[in-house]
Design a protein around this motif. Structure first.
Motif, PDB file in Angstrom:
ATOM      1  N   SER A 229       0.835  -1.200   0.000  1.00  0.00           N
ATOM      2  CA  SER A 229       0.000   0.000   0.000  1.00  0.00           C
ATOM      3  C   SER A 229       0.867   1.247   0.000  1.00  0.00           C
ATOM      4  CB  SER A 229      -0.909  -0.014   1.232  1.00  0.00           C
ATOM      5  OG  SER A 229      -0.145   0.073   2.414  1.00  0.00           O
ATOM      6  N   SER A 230       0.216   2.390   0.082  1.00  0.00           N
ATOM      7  CA  SER A 230       0.952   3.661   0.109  1.00  0.00           C
ATOM      8  C   SER A 230       1.517   3.970   1.493  1.00  0.00           C
ATOM      9  CB  SER A 230       0.027   4.799  -0.328  1.00  0.00           C
ATOM     10  OG  SER A 230      -1.109   4.873   0.526  1.00  0.00           O
ATOM     11  N   GLN A 231       1.114   3.216   2.495  1.00  0.00           N
ATOM     12  CA  GLN A 231       1.581   3.461   3.860  1.00  0.00           C
ATOM     13  C   GLN A 231       2.943   2.803   4.065  1.00  0.00           C
ATOM     14  OE1 GLN A 231      -1.157   2.134   6.841  1.00  0.00           O
ATOM     15  NE2 GLN A 231      -0.025   3.042   8.543  1.00  0.00           N
ATOM     16  N   THR A 232       3.888   3.569   4.577  1.00  0.00           N
ATOM     17  CA  THR A 232       5.248   3.067   4.787  1.00  0.00           C
ATOM     18  C   THR A 232       5.512   2.847   6.277  1.00  0.00           C
ATOM     19  OG1 THR A 232       6.169   5.300   4.898  1.00  0.00           O
ATOM     20  CG2 THR A 232       6.128   4.218   2.731  1.00  0.00           C
ATOM     21  N   VAL A 233       6.491   2.010   6.562  1.00  0.00           N
ATOM     22  CA  VAL A 233       6.866   1.696   7.928  1.00  0.00           C
ATOM     23  C   VAL A 233       8.344   1.333   7.960  1.00  0.00           C
ATOM     24  CG1 VAL A 233       6.232  -0.746   7.683  1.00  0.00           C
ATOM     25  CG2 VAL A 233       6.294   0.281   9.949  1.00  0.00           C
ATOM     26  N   THR A 234       9.007   1.685   9.056  1.00  0.00           N
ATOM     27  CA  THR A 234      10.412   1.353   9.228  1.00  0.00           C
ATOM     28  C   THR A 234      10.537   0.120  10.120  1.00  0.00           C
ATOM     29  OG1 THR A 234      11.087   3.654   8.991  1.00  0.00           O
ATOM     30  CG2 THR A 234      12.651   2.160  10.045  1.00  0.00           C
ATOM     31  N   VAL A 235      11.273  -0.864   9.646  1.00  0.00           N
ATOM     32  CA  VAL A 235      11.469  -2.112  10.387  1.00  0.00           C
ATOM     33  C   VAL A 235      12.959  -2.269  10.682  1.00  0.00           C
ATOM     34  CG1 VAL A 235      11.153  -4.605  10.405  1.00  0.00           C
ATOM     35  CG2 VAL A 235       9.494  -3.143   9.232  1.00  0.00           C
ATOM     36  N   GLU A 236      13.283  -2.506  11.944  1.00  0.00           N
ATOM     37  CA  GLU A 236      14.679  -2.687  12.339  1.00  0.00           C
ATOM     38  C   GLU A 236      15.015  -4.169  12.401  1.00  0.00           C
ATOM     39  OE1 GLU A 236      17.613  -1.783  16.162  1.00  0.00           O
ATOM     40  OE2 GLU A 236      15.688  -0.738  15.976  1.00  0.00           O
ATOM     41  N   ILE A 237      16.062  -4.548  11.708  1.00  0.00           N
ATOM     42  CA  ILE A 237      16.530  -5.930  11.699  1.00  0.00           C
ATOM     43  C   ILE A 237      17.849  -5.986  12.468  1.00  0.00           C
ATOM     44  CG2 ILE A 237      17.195  -7.899  10.291  1.00  0.00           C
ATOM     45  CD1 ILE A 237      14.256  -7.009  10.009  1.00  0.00           C
ATOM     46  N   PRO A 238      17.903  -6.729  13.568  1.00  0.00           N
ATOM     47  CA  PRO A 238      19.130  -6.783  14.375  1.00  0.00           C
ATOM     48  C   PRO A 238      20.210  -7.633  13.701  1.00  0.00           C
ATOM     49  CG  PRO A 238      17.500  -8.262  15.291  1.00  0.00           C
ATOM     50  CD  PRO A 238      16.819  -7.546  14.166  1.00  0.00           C
ATOM     51  N   LYS A 251       6.067  -9.324   9.805  1.00  0.00           N
ATOM     52  CA  LYS A 251       4.649  -9.622  10.048  1.00  0.00           C
ATOM     53  C   LYS A 251       4.089  -8.723  11.146  1.00  0.00           C
ATOM     54  CE  LYS A 251       1.500 -13.395  11.263  1.00  0.00           C
ATOM     55  NZ  LYS A 251       0.856 -12.662  12.373  1.00  0.00           N
ATOM     56  N   GLU A 252       4.856  -8.526  12.233  1.00  0.00           N
ATOM     57  CA  GLU A 252       4.399  -7.664  13.322  1.00  0.00           C
ATOM     58  C   GLU A 252       4.222  -6.227  12.855  1.00  0.00           C
ATOM     59  OE1 GLU A 252       7.201  -8.084  16.462  1.00  0.00           O
ATOM     60  OE2 GLU A 252       6.433 -10.032  17.130  1.00  0.00           O
ATOM     61  N   ALA A 253       5.030  -5.787  11.888  1.00  0.00           N
ATOM     62  CA  ALA A 253       4.927  -4.425  11.374  1.00  0.00           C
ATOM     63  C   ALA A 253       3.861  -4.293  10.302  1.00  0.00           C
ATOM     64  CB  ALA A 253       6.279  -3.975  10.821  1.00  0.00           C
ATOM     65  N   GLY A 254       3.226  -5.405   9.900  1.00  0.00           N
ATOM     66  CA  GLY A 254       2.188  -5.362   8.883  1.00  0.00           C
ATOM     67  C   GLY A 254       2.712  -5.351   7.468  1.00  0.00           C
ATOM     68  N   VAL A 255       3.982  -5.668   7.273  1.00  0.00           N
ATOM     69  CA  VAL A 255       4.570  -5.663   5.930  1.00  0.00           C
ATOM     70  C   VAL A 255       4.172  -6.920   5.171  1.00  0.00           C
ATOM     71  CG1 VAL A 255       6.724  -5.620   4.611  1.00  0.00           C
ATOM     72  CG2 VAL A 255       6.486  -4.226   6.676  1.00  0.00           C
ATOM     73  N   VAL A 256       4.352  -8.086   5.777  1.00  0.00           N
ATOM     74  CA  VAL A 256       3.965  -9.346   5.149  1.00  0.00           C
ATOM     75  C   VAL A 256       2.859  -9.993   5.968  1.00  0.00           C
ATOM     76  CG1 VAL A 256       6.262  -9.697   4.157  1.00  0.00           C
ATOM     77  CG2 VAL A 256       5.730 -10.649   6.407  1.00  0.00           C
ATOM     78  N   LYS A 257       2.176 -10.946   5.343  1.00  0.00           N
ATOM     79  CA  LYS A 257       1.039 -11.579   6.012  1.00  0.00           C
ATOM     80  C   LYS A 257       1.470 -12.711   6.931  1.00  0.00           C
ATOM     81  CE  LYS A 257      -3.730 -12.837   5.005  1.00  0.00           C
ATOM     82  NZ  LYS A 257      -4.733 -13.019   3.929  1.00  0.00           N
ATOM     83  N   SER A 258       2.595 -13.355   6.617  1.00  0.00           N
ATOM     84  CA  SER A 258       3.068 -14.453   7.465  1.00  0.00           C
ATOM     85  C   SER A 258       4.579 -14.587   7.335  1.00  0.00           C
ATOM     86  CB  SER A 258       2.391 -15.780   7.085  1.00  0.00           C
ATOM     87  OG  SER A 258       2.817 -16.214   5.807  1.00  0.00           O
ATOM     88  N   ALA A 277      21.734  -6.525   8.475  1.00  0.00           N
ATOM     89  CA  ALA A 277      21.114  -5.863   9.626  1.00  0.00           C
ATOM     90  C   ALA A 277      20.964  -4.381   9.341  1.00  0.00           C
ATOM     91  CB  ALA A 277      21.964  -6.076  10.871  1.00  0.00           C
ATOM     92  N   GLY A 278      19.958  -3.783   9.951  1.00  0.00           N
ATOM     93  CA  GLY A 278      19.741  -2.353   9.768  1.00  0.00           C
ATOM     94  C   GLY A 278      18.267  -2.012   9.801  1.00  0.00           C
ATOM     95  N   ALA A 279      17.963  -0.778   9.465  1.00  0.00           N
ATOM     96  CA  ALA A 279      16.577  -0.301   9.417  1.00  0.00           C
ATOM     97  C   ALA A 279      16.148  -0.179   7.961  1.00  0.00           C
ATOM     98  CB  ALA A 279      16.455   1.039  10.125  1.00  0.00           C
ATOM     99  N   ALA A 369      16.249   5.767  11.519  1.00  0.00           N
ATOM    100  CA  ALA A 369      15.102   6.182  10.710  1.00  0.00           C
ATOM    101  C   ALA A 369      14.362   7.312  11.403  1.00  0.00           C
ATOM    102  CB  ALA A 369      14.167   4.999  10.475  1.00  0.00           C
ATOM    103  N   LYS A 370      13.608   8.040  10.619  1.00  0.00           N
ATOM    104  CA  LYS A 370      12.860   9.172  11.145  1.00  0.00           C
ATOM    105  C   LYS A 370      11.972   8.729  12.309  1.00  0.00           C
ATOM    106  CE  LYS A 370       9.730  12.893   9.741  1.00  0.00           C
ATOM    107  NZ  LYS A 370       8.949  13.475   8.617  1.00  0.00           N
ATOM    108  N   GLY A 371      11.997   9.511  13.359  1.00  0.00           N
ATOM    109  CA  GLY A 371      11.229   9.177  14.553  1.00  0.00           C
ATOM    110  C   GLY A 371      12.096   8.629  15.669  1.00  0.00           C
ATOM    111  N   MET A 372      13.282   8.147  15.330  1.00  0.00           N
ATOM    112  CA  MET A 372      14.194   7.652  16.354  1.00  0.00           C
ATOM    113  C   MET A 372      14.949   8.813  16.985  1.00  0.00           C
ATOM    114  SD  MET A 372      15.694   4.249  14.374  1.00  0.00           S
ATOM    115  CE  MET A 372      16.562   3.674  15.836  1.00  0.00           C
ATOM    116  N   LYS A 373      15.447   8.603  18.188  1.00  0.00           N
ATOM    117  CA  LYS A 373      16.169   9.658  18.901  1.00  0.00           C
ATOM    118  C   LYS A 373      17.671   9.502  18.708  1.00  0.00           C
ATOM    119  CE  LYS A 373      12.673  10.364  22.468  1.00  0.00           C
ATOM    120  NZ  LYS A 373      12.397  10.430  23.926  1.00  0.00           N
TER     121      LYS A 373
END
Length: 543
Positions: A229-238, A251-258, A277-279, A369-373
């Protein structure tokens, strides 16, 4: 009438066993005393005398000869006292204790009527005499002994309270055949219901897990369609996360269904295992294949990469850019909050040090990513450096190498990183530093004379510095004029430079020159050799 029972007007001696060994005596001629054996025994409900010896009432007689029923045994048998002249005139019955017979298991229990108690009614002097036949009442028909025992649930002679037995017997006779049947039916119904529920639940559980097993082995994993969709989200991968962990986070971030769909897509996409690893800036409700493809594109990553030897000022600027903050924001936060970012206890901060965090932002990739301190990102970098330094045991190594502490060792590593051009240069460069710091150094008189320290002071990377300029700057970072190490690190050393600092060569190197001005560094042991390398550099640079 009863043979040699041994009355003779005397009472049995204490402890003397009955010839019947504690068993109830049977009286063949008891019918002539029917009133005594049945009617005058309340609470028996028509049961025969020998079936209820543990509930026998002891009868008492007054001077009128009328029977009294005021006293009942309650676990301690009272023995009737008989004297030569007849019954005690007082009407009381003395208690005669009998010692327990070791061979008799019922020795401590109440004595059954007619068992071990002498029968006073079998003699001529028995008192009172039996009632006339006209006053006798008909005897009720006796019930079988088996029924009595089943009804009471105890054997004759049990040592339970007589009153309790009597009340229990009455309740059982009143409700016999009704309540136990209902209770039994209820228990049977409940048991059937429990069995049905357990059996049904077991079948349901087996069916559910069987379905899940089939889905996991043969079914298609749930997945979205399209590129999101047009909605974006930042996901951090350790760091160190595998396919399942990455899929779970997406999946928790709503990017994939499973997560299953992501793992499948990663395994079927060429280079899918190259996700670092990264955001990552991703879209919601993406197909698993689209998510894998986008994560392999560097443009999707929201990371700050600290390179080996990079100075803190560059790192601060990169964080501001990733977080979309005004220039200088992260640098200000670093100066104000450096004490709360987790520096090791041996880190120094004197007035000569330009940046307390210099040398403690470990080279690696960090989510930003934007929103982080900014302070959160800086803390990750400091924590990583602290862990790395602790793993190498810098305090002990520093003293072995002639340094005062771990902070000075990190400073040497930053010099090695800044001056060395290749991996092969690092160990030789470390030896140059240690040799110039020695008090016996007569070649440079303990002056490092590194351009890198002066460039750090200016915030530049220009290696062409005039002698006049160098001599005019009094900063302690000017190693042309100040002996020993600079106040602190001049960059963030990587692991290769750190290892070389801990394990320098021992060949006598004390000079070096980048003869091509960039990558080719050559080393010398004497000043004469150094002059030759310097001439080579001047020729290559056009000086």
């Amino acid at each position: 009438m009863y043979g040699d029972v041994g009355w003779g007007g005397q009472q049995a001696q204490a402890g003397q066993r009955s010839p019947y060994d504690g068993r109830p005596q049977q009286y063949p001629q008891a019918s002539q005393y029917g009133d005594w054996s049945q009617e005058q025994q309340p609470g028996y409900g028509g049961q025969q005398h020998q079936q209820h010896q543990h509930q026998q009432q002891h009868q008492q007689y007054d001077t009128s000869g009328q029977p009294q029923y005021d006293q009942q045994f309650t676990g301690h048998p009272q023995q009737q006292q008989f004297h030569q002249g007849g019954w005690d005139a007082t009407g009381t019955h003395g208690q005669v204790p009998y010692a327990a017979d070791p061979g008799d298991p019922y020795g401590q229990q109440p004595v059954a009527y007619g068992g071990e108690q002498p029968d006073f009614y079998g003699t001529e002097d028995a008192y009172p005499p039996p009632e006339p036949p006209g006053r006798r009442r008909p005897e009720p028909d006796p019930e079988p002994a088996a029924d009595a025992e089943e009804e009471h649930g105890v054997l004759p002679g049990d040592d339970e309270d007589d009153e309790e037995h009597e009340l229990q017997g009455r309740r059982e006779r009143r409700g016999k055949g009704r309540k136990p049947v209902k209770s039994k039916k209820r228990r049977t119904g409940c048991a059937c219901m429990v069995v049905v529920l357990v059996f049904g639940g077991g079948l349901g559980g087996v069916g559910y897990f069987g379905y899940k097993f089939y889905q996991n082995r043969f079914g298609t994993a749930p997945d979205f369609a399209g590129e999101g969709s047009s909605q974006t989200v930042t996901v951090e991968i350790p760091k160190g996360a595998g396919g399942w962990e990455i899929g779970r986070r997406l999946k928790e971030a709503g990017v994939v269904k499973s997560a299953d769909a992501f793992v499948h897509a990663q395994g079927t996409t060429p280079g899918g295992d190259g996700i670092q690893a990264g955001a990552y800036l991703l879209k919601k409700e993406m197909s698993a294949a689209s998510a894998v493809k986008l994560m392999l594109d560097p443009r999707s990553q929201n990371n700050v990469v600290v390179t080996e030897g990079e100075r803190n000022t560059n790192v601060y600027a990169a964080i501001d850019k990733r977080l979309e903050l005004p220039d200088g924001s992260t640098k200000k936060i670093a100066r104000k909050q450096y004490k709360s970012l987790g520096l090791p206890s041996w880190a120094e901060n004197n007035s000569d040090i330009m940046d307390p965090l210099e040398g403690f932002l470990w080279p690696a990739t960090y989510p930003a990513a934007k929103g982080m301190k900014p302070e959160a990102i800086l803390k990750q970098m400091v924590t990583q450096a602290k862990q790395k330094y602790a793993a190498y045991g810098l305090d002990g190594k520093a003293r072995e190498l002639g340094l005062n502490n771990a902070f000075e060792l990190v400073t040497v590593a930053s010099l090695v990183q800044a001056e060395g051009k290749t991996h092969d240069d690092f160990r030789k460069m470390a030896e140059v530093v240690y040799n110039r710091l020695k008090p016996t150094n007569t070649e440079t008189n303990r002056l490092l004379q590194f351009d890198s320290t002066y460039n750090y002071l200016l915030g530049k990377s220009n290696i062409h510095i005039s002698e006049k300029e160098i001599n005019s700057n009094p900063s302690p970072y000017n190693t042309y004029t100040h002996k020993g190490l600079p106040p602190g690190p001049i960059g963030n050393p990587g692991e290769d430079a750190l290892k070389a600092t801990l394990n320098p060569t021992d060949d006598g190197w004390i000079y070096f020159v980048a003869t091509d001005g960039t990558n080719n560094t050559e080393f010398a042991k004497t000043y004469a050799e150094f002059q030759e390398l310097k001439d080579k550099f001047n020729a290559s640079s056009g000086n």
